[in-house]
Design an enzyme around this catalytic site. Structure first.
Site, PDB file in Angstrom:
ATOM      1  N   HIS A  27       7.176  -5.765  11.317  1.00 30.77           N
ATOM      2  CA  HIS A  27       6.405  -4.521  11.334  1.00 30.77           C
ATOM      3  C   HIS A  27       5.976  -4.145  12.749  1.00 30.77           C
ATOM      4  O   HIS A  27       4.805  -3.904  13.031  1.00 30.77           O
ATOM      5  CB  HIS A  27       5.181  -4.641  10.415  1.00 30.77           C
ATOM      6  CG  HIS A  27       4.630  -3.325   9.966  1.00 30.77           C
ATOM      7  ND1 HIS A  27       3.550  -2.728  10.586  1.00 30.77           N
ATOM      8  CD2 HIS A  27       4.996  -2.487   8.985  1.00 30.77           C
ATOM      9  CE1 HIS A  27       3.281  -1.581   9.992  1.00 30.77           C
ATOM     10  NE2 HIS A  27       4.158  -1.410   9.011  1.00 30.77           N
TER      11      HIS A  27
ATOM     12  N   ASP B  39       5.758   4.683   5.238  1.00 31.59           N
ATOM     13  CA  ASP B  39       6.745   3.748   5.770  1.00 31.59           C
ATOM     14  C   ASP B  39       6.918   2.512   4.892  1.00 31.59           C
ATOM     15  O   ASP B  39       7.785   1.671   5.166  1.00 31.59           O
ATOM     16  CB  ASP B  39       6.401   3.340   7.210  1.00 31.59           C
ATOM     17  CG  ASP B  39       5.008   2.751   7.372  1.00 31.59           C
ATOM     18  OD1 ASP B  39       4.114   3.114   6.579  1.00 31.59           O
ATOM     19  OD2 ASP B  39       4.813   1.939   8.297  1.00 31.59           O
TER      20      ASP B  39
ATOM     21  N   HIS C 170       1.261   3.915   2.218  1.00 29.80           N
ATOM     22  CA  HIS C 170       1.687   4.665   3.392  1.00 29.80           C
ATOM     23  C   HIS C 170       3.200   4.873   3.312  1.00 29.80           C
ATOM     24  O   HIS C 170       3.940   4.015   2.810  1.00 29.80           O
ATOM     25  CB  HIS C 170       1.303   3.937   4.669  1.00 29.80           C
ATOM     26  CG  HIS C 170      -0.127   4.141   5.056  1.00 29.80           C
ATOM     27  ND1 HIS C 170      -0.798   3.303   5.929  1.00 29.80           N
ATOM     28  CD2 HIS C 170      -1.026   5.099   4.691  1.00 29.80           C
ATOM     29  CE1 HIS C 170      -2.045   3.739   6.082  1.00 29.80           C
ATOM     30  NE2 HIS C 170      -2.202   4.815   5.346  1.00 29.80           N
TER      31      HIS C 170
ATOM     32  N   ASP D  26       0.198  -4.724   7.853  1.00 33.38           N
ATOM     33  CA  ASP D  26      -0.880  -3.738   7.891  1.00 33.38           C
ATOM     34  C   ASP D  26      -2.251  -4.331   7.586  1.00 33.38           C
ATOM     35  O   ASP D  26      -2.869  -4.047   6.567  1.00 33.38           O
ATOM     36  CB  ASP D  26      -0.568  -2.591   6.921  1.00 33.38           C
ATOM     37  CG  ASP D  26       0.651  -1.806   7.337  1.00 33.38           C
ATOM     38  OD1 ASP D  26       0.511  -0.625   7.690  1.00 33.38           O
ATOM     39  OD2 ASP D  26       1.761  -2.384   7.324  1.00 33.38           O
TER      40      ASP D  26
ATOM     41  N   HIS E 282       0.859  -1.180   0.000  1.00 31.50           N
ATOM     42  CA  HIS E 282       0.000   0.000   0.000  1.00 31.50           C
ATOM     43  C   HIS E 282       0.901   1.238   0.000  1.00 31.50           C
ATOM     44  O   HIS E 282       2.130   1.104  -0.045  1.00 31.50           O
ATOM     45  CB  HIS E 282      -0.959  -0.007   1.191  1.00 31.50           C
ATOM     46  CG  HIS E 282      -0.303   0.034   2.535  1.00 31.50           C
ATOM     47  ND1 HIS E 282       0.557  -0.936   2.987  1.00 31.50           N
ATOM     48  CD2 HIS E 282      -0.393   0.945   3.554  1.00 31.50           C
ATOM     49  CE1 HIS E 282       0.977  -0.648   4.205  1.00 31.50           C
ATOM     50  NE2 HIS E 282       0.421   0.497   4.568  1.00 31.50           N
TER      51      HIS E 282
END
Length: 305
Positions: free
Chosen positions: A265, A65, A63, A206, A61
């Site tokens: 993560h 980071d 984001h 995530d 995705h």
């Protein structure tokens, strides 16, 4: 054999001992990178890995980071005199996002080919990698990836000798090609046994636990999965921000019957992560913490005699 290196294990922000999210695999001279968080290049240098052979980049995705290290990575690949095309796979908006980041890396000596994922899941076949993207449950559109290296069945010499075709056609059948000889069609299954077990790696960050993740990871050799939180009081926060706890990831691994689980993560607030692993291993014994630079080799099973 599939070489695996977990480059970065941090979430949200880099720390002195933890780079942001990235995973590199290598197979048959081709490298595949999943995500490219800030510091990915440094992590690769520390691991002794080169950016030039990266042929495929997959993004979970958009984001920061997970993608903020991309402009520098592209510049490094260009400075290494790479000219071969680079394939990128990611959610809708991939080309727009990458072009925005390329404002500071506008000129590259190689073509970028964009493959935007369409729907809840999609399959891609590139350079011997069989890549399955599957949608997960985050607060933006997000996907996990399963990477498989498939393995053909054994060549049946006795069956090949019975076919009324010259020997020089056998190799084509063995490579999966269909052969036409003197008006007759011959298919690979005439000389090849059933496919043997290949190599399977599933990577996901995530997300809340989802059926799609458990299905994608089914009997994987290695599941690399987010464990954002481990503290007992963080479950509600995990639900709010659409992440997983160590224990939820362990249950996914158990349900999917994977061989091994690496947690990754981690939240910047998580310290002394190993203190929580006894409880995790009570759910899934083959669980361990991912660490920056952790490597392994996934190999084909030995053939039975």
């Amino acid at each position: 054999m599939l070489d695996v290196c977990l480059l970065g294990t941090g979430g949200m922000m880099p720390l002195p001992y933890r780079w942001l999210t990235a995973l590199l695999t290598r197979y048959n001279g081709s490298s595949l990178l999943i995500d490219c968080g800030e510091g990915t290049q440094v992590a690769m240098k520390k691991a002794g890995l080169s950016a030039k052979p990266i042929d495929i980049m997959c993004f979970t995705h958009y984001h920061a980071d997970h993608i903020s290290g991309l402009p520098g990575m592209l510049l490094t690949m260009g400075n290494a005199e790479r000219t071969e095309p680079l394939t990128m796979i990611g959610p809708k908006g991939l080309e727009r996002v990458v072009n925005a980041l390329r404002t500071i890396a506008p000129e590259l000596p190689f073509e970028i080919r964009y493959l935007e994922i369409d729907g809840a899941k999609q399959h891609f076949s590139i350079n011997g990698y069989e890549i399955d993207a599957f949608r997960v449950n985050h607060n933006v559109l997000c996907y996990g990836y399963t990477i498989e290296i498939r393995r053909a069945g054994r060549f049946n010499l006795e069956a090949a000798q019975k076919l009324p075709i010259p020997r020089n056609y056998w190799g084509r059948l063995q490579r999966g090609e269909t052969v036409v000889y003197e008006g007759e069609t011959y298919t690979p299954d005439l000389v090849m046994g059933a496919p043997r077990k290949g190599i399977k790696l599933t990577y996901c960050t995530d997300t809340r636990p989802t059926k799609s993740l458990a299905e994608a990871a089914d009997h994987a050799d290695l599941l690399i999965c987010e464990g954002m939180y481990a503290e007992a009081d963080k479950l509600e926060k995990a639900k709010q921000y659409k992440h997983m706890t160590f224990y939820e990831a362990a249950h996914v691994a158990s349900d999917a019957q994977v061989q091994e689980l690496w947690l990754t993560h981690f939240s910047p607030s998580l310290v002394h992560a190993e203190d929580y692993m006894d409880k995790v291993r009570g759910i899934f014994p083959a669980a361990s913490l991912g660490k920056d630079g952790r490597m392994t080799e996934l190999d084909f099973e030995e053939d039975e005699a």
